[in-house]
Enzyme design. Sequence first.
Site, short mmCIF file in Angstrom:
data_model
loop_
_atom_site.label_atom_id
_atom_site.label_comp_id
_atom_site.label_asym_id
_atom_site.label_seq_id
_atom_site.Cartn_x
_atom_site.Cartn_y
_atom_site.Cartn_z
CE LYS A 83 -52.39 85.92 -46.00
NZ LYS A 83 -53.64 85.15 -46.29
CD GLU A 142 -59.71 86.17 -50.79
OE1 GLU A 142 -58.88 87.03 -50.44
OE2 GLU A 142 -59.90 85.10 -50.17
CG HIS A 193 -54.83 84.90 -50.07
ND1 HIS A 193 -53.90 84.12 -49.42
CD2 HIS A 193 -54.11 85.68 -50.93
CE1 HIS A 193 -52.68 84.40 -49.87
NE2 HIS A 193 -52.78 85.35 -50.78
CG PHE A 230 -45.89 85.93 -55.64
CD1 PHE A 230 -47.08 86.63 -55.74
CD2 PHE A 230 -44.82 86.57 -55.04
CE1 PHE A 230 -47.22 87.92 -55.25
CE2 PHE A 230 -44.93 87.86 -54.54
CZ PHE A 230 -46.13 88.53 -54.65
CB CYS A 257 -48.61 82.95 -50.36
SG CYS A 257 -47.19 84.05 -50.18
CG HIS A 296 -49.01 87.12 -46.57
ND1 HIS A 296 -49.08 85.77 -46.37
CD2 HIS A 296 -49.25 87.31 -47.90
CE1 HIS A 296 -49.35 85.15 -47.52
NE2 HIS A 296 -49.47 86.08 -48.45
#
Lengths: 441, 81
Positions: free
Chosen positions: A364, A343, A332, A428, A192, A369
């Site tokens: 998002k 975050e 994010h 990830f 991502c 996402h």
Amino acid sequence: MNMANQTSDNNICQPRSEQHRIVVTGMGIVTTIGETSDEYFDAVVAGQSGITPWQDKDSRLYSKFGGDMSGFNFDAHIERVGKAYPSDWIKRSRKLSRSASLSGRLVAAAAMQAFSKAELHNVKLNSERFGHVLGGNNLGNSYTFENILEFEDEPDFMAPLYGLVALDTDVLAVSSEILGLKGPSFTVGGACASSNLALLSGLDLIRSGRADAVLVSGGTMELSPVWLQGWTLIDAISFRSFNGEPTQASRPFDKRREGFVPSEGAGVVVLESLASAQARGVHIYAELLGASSTSNASRLTKPGLDGQIRAMSCALQDARICPDQVDYINAHATSTPLGDASEVAAIKQVFGAHAYQIPVNSTKSILGHCLTASSMVEMITTILQMNHSLVHPTINLEEPDPELDLDFVPHQAREHKIDFALSNSFGFGGLNSSVVLGAIN
Amino acid sequence: MNRSEIFTVLKSNMTAIIDGVEGVEINETNSMVNDFGADSLEVVEVISRTQRQLRIKVPRTKLSQVSNIKELIDLFEKAAS
């Protein structure tokens, strides 16, 4: 804190020399809520969710909704938005798109928009000095899944070009062939964080003198049932509480957030040196000031606070910008319990008291996402907000998590002048990347 | 399935896939590569799509020996019978 990416000359907060200034001269975007930047921006400012029930997925899946672009019609899209495109683009794109994966078609549609906005259909740059970096890995998943089913039925009848089209490089090659890009070209995989890492690579290609201009694409990670089930099993996506109200499932910073909402989409930008853009006399949308890449050295999905802090700090150092100069953050913010909290904590560490004085929204919350394409979509969203002096809302923030107390721009868009913006992406594999953008006055 | 039906499907796929074939007369003696400038991927696409539409299986080893459209239809016709 180990500043692995820190610039060697300690020239922090001093602008870069003219030859190292890189700007954005074209943008294209194809999403569930708009297939051009104008359509998209109107929808994102209105907080219009792009999340729907899946159109045609296996009913056994726990996952019931997301951002579904499986019905995207390339020819209809070109017919509608490509009236000014050169005929040779249209001819090549129609031929190539016929056998391309959904990801290849979405990126091609966005790439043609970006090239057109950059006026590159009128003024040619040296094609051998024009690169292409595609952000994204594991892209053609629905294409692969459908071919596995076809193989099970009859091996001789699977897609004839599978051995070519299933590769991520085919997504890159389709757009490169349509637009005639012959410079440095490769894919950048970082889950991502892929698209921010692709922007970093594009920036470095121009700064190093290897290319004069680079098309940077954010590739769509197609949402096959196997991936959706895989993310369910690791409890990463929303599948429990919002099946009856999918538009409310992506709710970053809210107490009831339960996982990300997967979505399809693509975005593409044209990067070139400031000198090149000025020589061509084209409109400049923003300056790409800096980018970063850090790792948590961990395969776990759990976010890494230190890696996120270093990503933001290193991007600001690369941009020669001090934290207090930043006046907007595109977070994010995926709507996962741990991710959003980490975050926000990282932002507070990097920006201190200044963190409370600037808007921090989540694209998002509206789109879901977009995975490998997400940071490109969010970079474009950041530039559009900068250009319009307007920040979009974070939707579904009905009951803010008391631990998360920044200005998330809940519910309503707001006028806000942006001179310097930061956009985060974390993937990830423990990968973190941030980019910093500046307004061109 | 007769020869004419096979040729009709084949021509339709050649027209859709190979550049410059639209509106051109196609004969059984033609070669996709030599007469219409088809590249190797276009030939693969035409043959595979035709096989799939007609639900005909022809071994790949035999397909590589075909030199013109007549020989291709011969193979398809034999496989369909």
